[in-house]
Design a protein around this motif. Sequence first.
Motif, PDB file in Angstrom:
ATOM      1  N   PRO A 154      -3.871   3.231  -6.671  1.00  0.00           N
ATOM      2  CA  PRO A 154      -3.792   1.659  -6.998  1.00  0.00           C
ATOM      3  C   PRO A 154      -2.071   1.695  -7.142  1.00  0.00           C
ATOM      4  O   PRO A 154      -1.370   2.473  -7.208  1.00  0.00           O
ATOM      5  N   ALA A 155      -1.679   0.374  -6.823  1.00  0.00           N
ATOM      6  CA  ALA A 155      -0.223  -0.176  -7.127  1.00  0.00           C
ATOM      7  C   ALA A 155       0.684   0.923  -6.535  1.00  0.00           C
ATOM      8  O   ALA A 155       1.669   1.111  -6.979  1.00  0.00           O
ATOM      9  N   TYR A 156       0.347   1.497  -5.218  1.00  0.00           N
ATOM     10  CA  TYR A 156       1.166   2.206  -4.541  1.00  0.00           C
ATOM     11  C   TYR A 156       2.346   1.640  -4.120  1.00  0.00           C
ATOM     12  O   TYR A 156       3.371   2.294  -3.813  1.00  0.00           O
ATOM     13  N   ALA A 157       2.118   0.382  -3.285  1.00  0.00           N
ATOM     14  CA  ALA A 157       3.482  -0.016  -2.590  1.00  0.00           C
ATOM     15  C   ALA A 157       3.512  -1.625  -2.820  1.00  0.00           C
ATOM     16  O   ALA A 157       2.485  -2.286  -2.771  1.00  0.00           O
ATOM     17  N   ARG A 158       4.899  -2.068  -2.586  1.00  0.00           N
ATOM     18  CA  ARG A 158       4.963  -3.521  -2.726  1.00  0.00           C
ATOM     19  C   ARG A 158       4.485  -4.119  -1.324  1.00  0.00           C
ATOM     20  O   ARG A 158       4.449  -3.489  -0.506  1.00  0.00           O
ATOM     21  N   ASP A 159       3.971  -5.336  -1.624  1.00  0.00           N
ATOM     22  CA  ASP A 159       3.378  -6.364  -0.471  1.00  0.00           C
ATOM     23  C   ASP A 159       4.583  -6.526   0.349  1.00  0.00           C
ATOM     24  O   ASP A 159       5.611  -6.685  -0.012  1.00  0.00           O
ATOM     25  N   PRO A 160       4.484  -6.275   1.724  1.00  0.00           N
ATOM     26  CA  PRO A 160       5.308  -6.495   2.674  1.00  0.00           C
ATOM     27  C   PRO A 160       6.126  -7.826   2.811  1.00  0.00           C
ATOM     28  O   PRO A 160       7.390  -8.037   3.344  1.00  0.00           O
ATOM     29  N   PHE A 161       5.525  -8.875   2.075  1.00  0.00           N
ATOM     30  CA  PHE A 161       6.171 -10.200   2.056  1.00  0.00           C
ATOM     31  C   PHE A 161       6.856 -10.501   0.765  1.00  0.00           C
ATOM     32  O   PHE A 161       7.343 -11.663   0.645  1.00  0.00           O
ATOM     33  N   GLY A 162       7.251  -9.474   0.285  1.00  0.00           N
ATOM     34  CA  GLY A 162       8.397  -9.534  -0.758  1.00  0.00           C
ATOM     35  C   GLY A 162       7.821 -10.049  -2.116  1.00  0.00           C
ATOM     36  O   GLY A 162       8.686 -10.129  -2.870  1.00  0.00           O
ATOM     37  N   SER A 163       6.451 -10.150  -2.250  1.00  0.00           N
ATOM     38  CA  SER A 163       6.006 -10.814  -3.524  1.00  0.00           C
ATOM     39  C   SER A 163       6.089  -9.532  -4.557  1.00  0.00           C
ATOM     40  O   SER A 163       6.174  -8.285  -4.351  1.00  0.00           O
ATOM     41  N   ASP A 164       5.714  -9.566  -5.723  1.00  0.00           N
ATOM     42  CA  ASP A 164       5.685  -8.658  -6.824  1.00  0.00           C
ATOM     43  C   ASP A 164       4.292  -7.920  -6.636  1.00  0.00           C
ATOM     44  O   ASP A 164       4.193  -7.158  -7.541  1.00  0.00           O
ATOM     45  N   ARG A 165       3.248  -8.374  -5.954  1.00  0.00           N
ATOM     46  CA  ARG A 165       2.107  -7.715  -5.977  1.00  0.00           C
ATOM     47  C   ARG A 165       2.292  -6.302  -5.440  1.00  0.00           C
ATOM     48  O   ARG A 165       2.978  -6.116  -4.496  1.00  0.00           O
ATOM     49  N   LEU A 166       1.647  -5.278  -5.981  1.00  0.00           N
ATOM     50  CA  LEU A 166       1.338  -3.963  -5.631  1.00  0.00           C
ATOM     51  C   LEU A 166       0.081  -3.616  -5.005  1.00  0.00           C
ATOM     52  O   LEU A 166      -0.890  -4.182  -5.518  1.00  0.00           O
ATOM     53  N   ASP A 167       0.164  -3.278  -3.835  1.00  0.00           N
ATOM     54  CA  ASP A 167      -0.979  -2.868  -3.027  1.00  0.00           C
ATOM     55  C   ASP A 167      -1.789  -1.628  -3.382  1.00  0.00           C
ATOM     56  O   ASP A 167      -0.713  -0.639  -3.314  1.00  0.00           O
ATOM     57  N   ALA A 168      -2.749  -1.286  -3.043  1.00  0.00           N
ATOM     58  CA  ALA A 168      -3.171   0.107  -3.296  1.00  0.00           C
ATOM     59  C   ALA A 168      -3.087   0.866  -1.817  1.00  0.00           C
ATOM     60  O   ALA A 168      -3.108   0.224  -0.783  1.00  0.00           O
ATOM     61  N   THR A 169      -3.123   2.256  -2.002  1.00  0.00           N
ATOM     62  CA  THR A 169      -3.107   2.912  -0.410  1.00  0.00           C
ATOM     63  C   THR A 169      -4.221   4.013  -0.688  1.00  0.00           C
ATOM     64  O   THR A 169      -4.763   4.338  -1.607  1.00  0.00           O
ATOM     65  N   THR A 170      -4.840   3.852   0.591  1.00  0.00           N
ATOM     66  CA  THR A 170      -6.099   5.093   0.922  1.00  0.00           C
ATOM     67  C   THR A 170      -5.341   6.094   1.442  1.00  0.00           C
ATOM     68  O   THR A 170      -4.758   6.090   2.638  1.00  0.00           O
ATOM     69  N   VAL A 171      -5.509   7.466   1.094  1.00  0.00           N
ATOM     70  CA  VAL A 171      -5.137   8.573   1.455  1.00  0.00           C
ATOM     71  C   VAL A 171      -6.277   9.155   2.408  1.00  0.00           C
ATOM     72  O   VAL A 171      -7.487   9.291   1.864  1.00  0.00           O
ATOM     73  N   MET A 172      -6.113   9.449   3.584  1.00  0.00           N
ATOM     74  CA  MET A 172      -7.056   9.975   4.378  1.00  0.00           C
ATOM     75  C   MET A 172      -6.556  11.140   5.170  1.00  0.00           C
ATOM     76  O   MET A 172      -5.357  11.629   5.195  1.00  0.00           O
ATOM     77  N   TYR A 173      -7.582  12.070   5.644  1.00  0.00           N
ATOM     78  CA  TYR A 173      -7.341  13.157   6.096  1.00  0.00           C
ATOM     79  C   TYR A 173      -8.408  13.423   7.501  1.00  0.00           C
ATOM     80  O   TYR A 173      -9.570  12.776   7.443  1.00  0.00           O
ATOM     81  N   LYS A 174      -8.013  14.351   8.280  1.00  0.00           N
ATOM     82  CA  LYS A 174      -8.914  14.854   9.355  1.00  0.00           C
ATOM     83  C   LYS A 174      -8.640  16.220   9.665  1.00  0.00           C
ATOM     84  O   LYS A 174      -7.642  16.647   9.981  1.00  0.00           O
ATOM     85  N   LEU A 175      -9.783  16.997   9.785  1.00  0.00           N
ATOM     86  CA  LEU A 175      -9.722  18.399  10.220  1.00  0.00           C
ATOM     87  C   LEU A 175     -10.070  18.440  11.484  1.00  0.00           C
ATOM     88  O   LEU A 175     -10.924  17.823  12.117  1.00  0.00           O
ATOM     89  N   LEU A 176      -9.067  19.126  12.334  1.00  0.00           N
ATOM     90  CA  LEU A 176      -9.269  19.292  13.892  1.00  0.00           C
ATOM     91  C   LEU A 176     -10.160  20.653  14.039  1.00  0.00           C
ATOM     92  O   LEU A 176     -10.035  21.497  13.489  1.00  0.00           O
TER      93      LEU A 176
END
Length: 176
Positions: A154-176
Amino acid sequence: MSEFEISVFGASDIEANLAELGQLLHACVHAGASIGFVLPYSLADAESFWTDKVLPGVGEETRIMLVARQDGRIAGTVQLGYDTMPNQMHRVDINKLMVHPDFRRQGIANRLMVEIEAHARRLGRRLMTLDTRTGDSAEPLYTSLGYVTAGVIPAYARDPFGSDRLDATTVMYKLL
């Protein structure tokens, strides 16, 4: 629209196409892509990203950059970072998948991902990792390609439009 072609960009290719790469990044950020930058974001800022952050890794051969072109224009790009610690020589990181807003919904992102995975295999890497803004349009693409969600921060990165909102990030992986 005609078919697109994908090629590997070396350091000299980045330098020769710096203005167009800057325009691609600038357009993506202004369209709301959550790829690390917030508005206001200038063309000069975008060009600096390519010269300061991408060019060194490509030149040192610790980063692969693929570019998709359509009708002579750069339509999209993705990077594969493989400058890992000795205990992580089996993995790579996907960075900055972006498709210019003029070229979206044509399968370019999918093809870039398939091609970058082929490069990871050639390097002998077996684990691919990435992160994406939770709920973003890229998340279903990654899932469709076999990426698995490791977790959400949660709260990983700022919204790209410059607001104070913090967006969550989803960490993903793939085994080859």
